[in-house]
Structures are given as C-alpha cells and as structure tokens.
Design a protein around this motif. Sequence first.
Motif, PDB file in Angstrom:
ATOM      1  N   VAL A  19       4.375  30.077  68.788  1.00  0.00           N
ATOM      2  CA  VAL A  19       3.747  29.006  69.572  1.00  0.00           C
ATOM      3  C   VAL A  19       2.830  29.582  70.641  1.00  0.00           C
ATOM      4  CG1 VAL A  19       4.187  27.074  71.147  1.00  0.00           C
ATOM      5  CG2 VAL A  19       5.674  27.442  69.162  1.00  0.00           C
ATOM      6  N   PHE A  20       3.233  30.679  71.276  1.00  0.00           N
ATOM      7  CA  PHE A  20       2.547  31.175  72.466  1.00  0.00           C
ATOM      8  C   PHE A  20       1.724  32.442  72.248  1.00  0.00           C
ATOM      9  CE2 PHE A  20       6.440  29.032  74.040  1.00  0.00           C
ATOM     10  CZ  PHE A  20       5.840  28.060  74.845  1.00  0.00           C
ATOM     11  N   ALA A  21       1.922  33.134  71.149  1.00  0.00           N
ATOM     12  CA  ALA A  21       1.421  34.501  71.014  1.00  0.00           C
ATOM     13  C   ALA A  21      -0.080  34.638  71.208  1.00  0.00           C
ATOM     14  CB  ALA A  21       1.825  35.063  69.647  1.00  0.00           C
ATOM     15  N   ASP A  22      -0.864  33.703  70.699  1.00  0.00           N
ATOM     16  CA  ASP A  22      -2.309  33.903  70.675  1.00  0.00           C
ATOM     17  C   ASP A  22      -3.058  33.294  71.853  1.00  0.00           C
ATOM     18  OD1 ASP A  22      -1.839  31.301  69.937  1.00  0.00           O
ATOM     19  OD2 ASP A  22      -3.283  31.270  68.292  1.00  0.00           O
ATOM     20  N   TRP A  23      -2.343  32.752  72.877  1.00  0.00           N
ATOM     21  CA  TRP A  23      -3.091  32.135  73.975  1.00  0.00           C
ATOM     22  C   TRP A  23      -2.444  32.257  75.347  1.00  0.00           C
ATOM     23  CZ3 TRP A  23      -0.547  28.250  76.594  1.00  0.00           C
ATOM     24  CH2 TRP A  23       0.538  27.662  75.941  1.00  0.00           C
ATOM     25  N   LEU A  24      -1.118  32.426  75.441  1.00  0.00           N
ATOM     26  CA  LEU A  24      -0.473  32.476  76.754  1.00  0.00           C
ATOM     27  C   LEU A  24      -0.542  33.900  77.312  1.00  0.00           C
ATOM     28  CD1 LEU A  24       1.189  30.738  78.799  1.00  0.00           C
ATOM     29  CD2 LEU A  24       3.228  31.783  77.781  1.00  0.00           C
ATOM     30  N   ALA A  27      14.927  29.435  82.464  1.00  0.00           N
ATOM     31  CA  ALA A  27      16.023  29.752  81.536  1.00  0.00           C
ATOM     32  C   ALA A  27      15.645  29.432  80.093  1.00  0.00           C
ATOM     33  CB  ALA A  27      17.287  28.991  81.931  1.00  0.00           C
ATOM     34  N   GLN A  28      14.863  28.380  79.890  1.00  0.00           N
ATOM     35  CA  GLN A  28      14.546  27.963  78.528  1.00  0.00           C
ATOM     36  C   GLN A  28      13.636  28.945  77.804  1.00  0.00           C
ATOM     37  OE1 GLN A  28      13.334  23.873  78.248  1.00  0.00           O
ATOM     38  NE2 GLN A  28      15.075  23.119  79.405  1.00  0.00           N
ATOM     39  N   THR A  29      12.911  29.777  78.561  1.00  0.00           N
ATOM     40  CA  THR A  29      12.025  30.752  77.913  1.00  0.00           C
ATOM     41  C   THR A  29      12.293  32.172  78.424  1.00  0.00           C
ATOM     42  OG1 THR A  29      10.315  30.292  79.580  1.00  0.00           O
ATOM     43  CG2 THR A  29      10.208  29.053  77.493  1.00  0.00           C
ATOM     44  N   HIS A  30      13.510  32.458  78.831  1.00  0.00           N
ATOM     45  CA  HIS A  30      13.844  33.746  79.418  1.00  0.00           C
ATOM     46  C   HIS A  30      14.013  34.807  78.321  1.00  0.00           C
ATOM     47  CE1 HIS A  30      16.434  36.763  81.526  1.00  0.00           C
ATOM     48  NE2 HIS A  30      15.674  36.424  82.559  1.00  0.00           N
ATOM     49  N   ASN A  31      13.238  35.874  78.429  1.00  0.00           N
ATOM     50  CA  ASN A  31      13.342  37.033  77.534  1.00  0.00           C
ATOM     51  C   ASN A  31      13.345  36.644  76.059  1.00  0.00           C
ATOM     52  OD1 ASN A  31      13.193  38.705  79.715  1.00  0.00           O
ATOM     53  ND2 ASN A  31      15.348  39.347  79.683  1.00  0.00           N
ATOM     54  N   GLU A  32      14.471  36.875  75.366  1.00  0.00           N
ATOM     55  CA  GLU A  32      14.515  36.631  73.923  1.00  0.00           C
ATOM     56  C   GLU A  32      14.349  35.155  73.572  1.00  0.00           C
ATOM     57  OE1 GLU A  32      18.596  36.240  75.575  1.00  0.00           O
ATOM     58  OE2 GLU A  32      17.021  37.777  75.711  1.00  0.00           O
ATOM     59  N   ARG A  33      14.620  34.258  74.504  1.00  0.00           N
ATOM     60  CA  ARG A  33      14.413  32.831  74.234  1.00  0.00           C
ATOM     61  C   ARG A  33      12.922  32.524  74.104  1.00  0.00           C
ATOM     62  NH1 ARG A  33      18.946  30.535  78.604  1.00  0.00           N
ATOM     63  NH2 ARG A  33      20.599  31.979  77.927  1.00  0.00           N
ATOM     64  N   PHE A  34      12.114  33.261  74.829  1.00  0.00           N
ATOM     65  CA  PHE A  34      10.665  33.149  74.649  1.00  0.00           C
ATOM     66  C   PHE A  34      10.258  33.666  73.276  1.00  0.00           C
ATOM     67  CE2 PHE A  34       6.457  35.189  74.896  1.00  0.00           C
ATOM     68  CZ  PHE A  34       5.677  34.119  75.307  1.00  0.00           C
ATOM     69  N   LEU A  35      10.855  34.755  72.861  1.00  0.00           N
ATOM     70  CA  LEU A  35      10.506  35.352  71.569  1.00  0.00           C
ATOM     71  C   LEU A  35      10.835  34.424  70.408  1.00  0.00           C
ATOM     72  CD1 LEU A  35      11.660  39.041  72.196  1.00  0.00           C
ATOM     73  CD2 LEU A  35       9.352  38.062  72.414  1.00  0.00           C
ATOM     74  N   PHE A  38       3.596  34.323  80.909  1.00  0.00           N
ATOM     75  CA  PHE A  38       4.914  34.917  80.679  1.00  0.00           C
ATOM     76  C   PHE A  38       5.010  36.130  81.590  1.00  0.00           C
ATOM     77  CE2 PHE A  38       7.801  37.692  78.076  1.00  0.00           C
ATOM     78  CZ  PHE A  38       8.922  36.883  78.170  1.00  0.00           C
ATOM     79  N   ALA A  39       5.832  36.020  82.634  1.00  0.00           N
ATOM     80  CA  ALA A  39       5.859  37.021  83.697  1.00  0.00           C
ATOM     81  C   ALA A  39       7.247  37.048  84.327  1.00  0.00           C
ATOM     82  CB  ALA A  39       4.798  36.690  84.743  1.00  0.00           C
ATOM     83  N   PRO A  40       7.529  38.028  85.192  1.00  0.00           N
ATOM     84  CA  PRO A  40       8.828  38.062  85.867  1.00  0.00           C
ATOM     85  C   PRO A  40       9.163  36.713  86.511  1.00  0.00           C
ATOM     86  CG  PRO A  40       7.691  40.119  86.261  1.00  0.00           C
ATOM     87  CD  PRO A  40       6.722  39.229  85.523  1.00  0.00           C
ATOM     88  N   CYS A  41      10.347  36.210  86.194  1.00  0.00           N
ATOM     89  CA  CYS A  41      10.698  34.853  86.619  1.00  0.00           C
ATOM     90  C   CYS A  41      10.762  34.716  88.135  1.00  0.00           C
ATOM     91  CB  CYS A  41      12.017  34.426  85.970  1.00  0.00           C
ATOM     92  SG  CYS A  41      13.430  35.498  86.305  1.00  0.00           S
ATOM     93  N   TRP A  42      11.077  35.790  88.829  1.00  0.00           N
ATOM     94  CA  TRP A  42      11.190  35.709  90.285  1.00  0.00           C
ATOM     95  C   TRP A  42       9.841  35.485  90.965  1.00  0.00           C
ATOM     96  CZ3 TRP A  42      15.260  35.270  93.585  1.00  0.00           C
ATOM     97  CH2 TRP A  42      16.533  35.403  93.027  1.00  0.00           C
ATOM     98  N   PHE A  43       8.742  35.673  90.244  1.00  0.00           N
ATOM     99  CA  PHE A  43       7.425  35.413  90.843  1.00  0.00           C
ATOM    100  C   PHE A  43       7.295  33.959  91.302  1.00  0.00           C
ATOM    101  CE2 PHE A  43       4.795  38.987  88.629  1.00  0.00           C
ATOM    102  CZ  PHE A  43       5.472  39.927  89.380  1.00  0.00           C
ATOM    103  N   GLY A  76      14.173  40.049  84.097  1.00  0.00           N
ATOM    104  CA  GLY A  76      13.696  39.216  83.003  1.00  0.00           C
ATOM    105  C   GLY A  76      12.412  38.480  83.286  1.00  0.00           C
ATOM    106  N   LYS A  77      11.747  38.139  82.204  1.00  0.00           N
ATOM    107  CA  LYS A  77      10.499  37.379  82.262  1.00  0.00           C
ATOM    108  C   LYS A  77      10.691  36.021  81.601  1.00  0.00           C
ATOM    109  CE  LYS A  77       8.422  41.000  80.488  1.00  0.00           C
ATOM    110  NZ  LYS A  77       7.420  41.902  79.885  1.00  0.00           N
ATOM    111  N   SER A  78       9.879  35.054  82.058  1.00  0.00           N
ATOM    112  CA  SER A  78       9.917  33.683  81.544  1.00  0.00           C
ATOM    113  C   SER A  78       8.509  33.112  81.635  1.00  0.00           C
ATOM    114  CB  SER A  78      10.869  32.798  82.364  1.00  0.00           C
ATOM    115  OG  SER A  78      12.179  33.319  82.415  1.00  0.00           O
ATOM    116  N   ILE A  79       8.331  31.932  81.067  1.00  0.00           N
ATOM    117  CA  ILE A  79       7.119  31.187  81.375  1.00  0.00           C
ATOM    118  C   ILE A  79       7.219  30.718  82.819  1.00  0.00           C
ATOM    119  CG2 ILE A  79       5.814  29.067  80.939  1.00  0.00           C
ATOM    120  CD1 ILE A  79       6.423  29.341  78.027  1.00  0.00           C
ATOM    121  N   ILE A  80       6.270  31.109  83.644  1.00  0.00           N
ATOM    122  CA  ILE A  80       6.243  30.685  85.030  1.00  0.00           C
ATOM    123  C   ILE A  80       5.068  29.740  85.242  1.00  0.00           C
ATOM    124  CG2 ILE A  80       7.336  32.821  85.785  1.00  0.00           C
ATOM    125  CD1 ILE A  80       4.595  33.661  86.965  1.00  0.00           C
TER     126      ILE A  80
END
Length: 426
Positions: free
Chosen positions: A223-228, A210-218, A324-329, A289-293
């Motif tokens: 912080v994450f763009a160049d390595w995750l 939930a903390q990084t879901h979709n627009e919350r990740f954006l 950063f991938a589908p949270c259900w994974f 939705g996608k999140s940090i998994i």
Amino acid sequence: MNRSKDSGGYDKGRLDGFNRGKQDGYNKGREDARGTMTSPLNPQNSQTPQTPQTSQAPQTPQTSQAPEDPQNTPLNEVSLKWREFHCADKISGHFGHPVTLNDGAMECLKDTVKSTIWRLEITANQQSYPMILKIFKAPVANQDLIELNMYRKASGILPDLMPLIYSIEEGISGGDIWVFMEFVQQLKGQVNFTPDHFDKIIPALAKLHAQTHNERFLQHWDVFADWLPRYHSESSTAERQKNIKETLQYLDKAMDRPDLKIRLDSSYYRLQIILHKGPDFFPELLQAGKSIIHNDLQSPNIGCNNVVDANWNIKFIDWEGARFAPCWFDMFNLLGVFFAYRKDWRSEEDAVIHRCAHLYAAEMVKYGINFQEDPVKLYKMAYLQRVLERSLYLQLQWATEGQKQAFLLEGYLEKIEVWGKELGLY
C-alpha cells in the motif's frame, strides 16, 4: 516537462497564473452578478406582487432548514460537478438515505494555488450534515500527493483516526482531484488549549502509531511502498545529511553578523562538535520503532466533534507531512512545538513531559508495544534529533537570510546545551 533546473521559477509562474485567474474569475463574477440583478427572471425585478409569508412552527434542531429555491440559486462549479459526476449517488451509502446538496450553503474555507477547501452541506433523511470538499489542483505532487494518497489508500487502514472519505473524483477540470470527506471540527476555536488537553489526544496518537509500528507497517508494504516517505530511505538520509552540512554553513555565516554572534557565541563550538556526529544522533530512537507519523500536530490539524464529553474521539487532519519515521517524533510535534511557542507554560514543561511521555508509553503497551528505554529519555532524544536535523537549520537560515524572525533559536540552544549534556552528545 523537466522543471528541476528552475523549480522556483515554475512555482512563481504557477502562483502568478493562479492570481491572474483568480482576479479574472472575480471580474467575471461581478459581471454575472450585474446580469442577474438586471435580468427579468430575477424575482426582485418582477412587478408581480409578492404573497405575504405566513409564520411557520419552529423546527426541531435535528431537522434541516429548507434550502434556497434552486431556481434562484446560481449553480457554481461545485454544484455543477456534483451533478455531472453523480456524487449524491456515491455518497448516499454512507448515510443510509439519498442525499442532496444544499447549493445555497457553501463556504470556501481556503483557496491557494495548490488546493481549495470548501465546507458543504448535504441533507439526508431530513437532517443536514456538514461535509468537506478538498480540491487538489493539477498537477498534484510532493506533499499534496502524499496527503491525497493517505485519503486514497490509508483511510481503510486508519479508519478511526482520519476523516471518513465519502468519495474521490479523479480527472475533474483538467486533472484536478476532488475529495469529499467527513467534516471534523478543529480543536482550534473549540477549546482554549492547555497542556491538560494532551491527555485526551495521546491515546489516539498511540493508536495511530501502534497500528503501523515496525512489522505492522510491513504487512501493508504494497500500500505504501511507492509513495510514502521513509525516514531511512536513501533519499531521506541524503536530505538529512544535506541539512546538517548547511546548518554548519549557516552557523558560520551567523557568527559573521554581530547581532547573531551575541546569540550564538556560547553555543558555537558545542554545536560544531554535536552536528559532526549526525545525521543520526540516537540509535535508541530507531530501537523504539518507527510508525506512520502525522508530523504536524498543531491544534488546527487535530479534530474532534465531541469536546463536551470526557473522552474525545480524536481524528487527525491535513496529512501532507505523513511519513514512516520514529514514532516518538510525533510527541515532539505535539509537546515540543507547543512549549517552544507558549512561554507562559514553560514553568510546567518538565512535569508535563514526564506525565505525557509515560502516558504515551502506557498506551502503547495496550497494543503490545513495550519501550526498553525510559519514556522521558526517549522524548528528549526525539526532541534533540528533530531540532538538530531540521529545526535548527530553519532558525539559522531565517536569521541569516532575513526571511523570518528566529524566535525559537534561544529555546533550542538551551535544550541542546542541557539535554545534550544529559544524553551524552558532548
């Protein structure tokens, strides 16, 4: 230095060098030990009579035992670097008191060509605390760099779900990076894991997502763009397309072997039809939705220091697979992998999936995230997506090349047949 043409050779050379260095270190340690035992400074070799020890009152459980006499405890590299980099000063703020390292209470938990993990003990305000030191050996790259960056950059965004990072020391011993972090006890070894324990883990997993879901990740893009790794980046999509293509090739190779043809005969044409629809089989997963998994939710990678309590404070360990991938994974990583290996629980699988999928969805609602699809359906989609894009490929590769036993192949084929038809893949 360009290693792209022979990365396998480079890795083998690095491993050979590591093993030679390890043996040299072992031999040197034996020589040093002999020198210490024969040294006149060794108390055991002194002719001075020893004063009998007097009995002491028992200590309370909260009070740390006195460390070994520093004069008699040889300082290894960890102890020396601890002092050189003034680690005690940097870590003391987390404990509210000055800290000291117990040089005689160190245990190397794991040592590989890429990293070393130590369990240390420090003392603060007369109480002892365990602590983990993970040494990332230079050059730090690929999944090791992902994990390191999670500690460097993501711990402030996910503070309750990762071990607390005390200090990160860069540039040690030719480029190694040392991470001092909170000790979190693995679930493995603490509990006899059963599906009932999923109920204690899923609330923390939902909080993570939930903390990084979709627009919350954006919101944390910088912080994450160049390595995750991101699931739908150009490179990740190309990799999944390559996996699908190679899965089809391994499928044909397997059919040329009588022992594997028997296992695959009834599934061959079905798999051909389904795989050609890839690499994205279910757009509903993207809509969810996608999140940090975490991406590797086995019991050694899930930690908890209060398993005796009703509500567990879960922290996730070993983040090298993060993306950063589908949270259900991650629900597949948690439940699907468990049932793939634990045949003794297969009779309860459907009931557990129903309970846990709905629990996960309900926990996500607490953070304002509502799934439009049925949670059980989303779980089955995540399961098949991961199997078709990766797990089936590995099972066929291992079976045809003889690398490992393809123990999970029949279970995957059964799920593809039953759930694939249910979800309209064929």
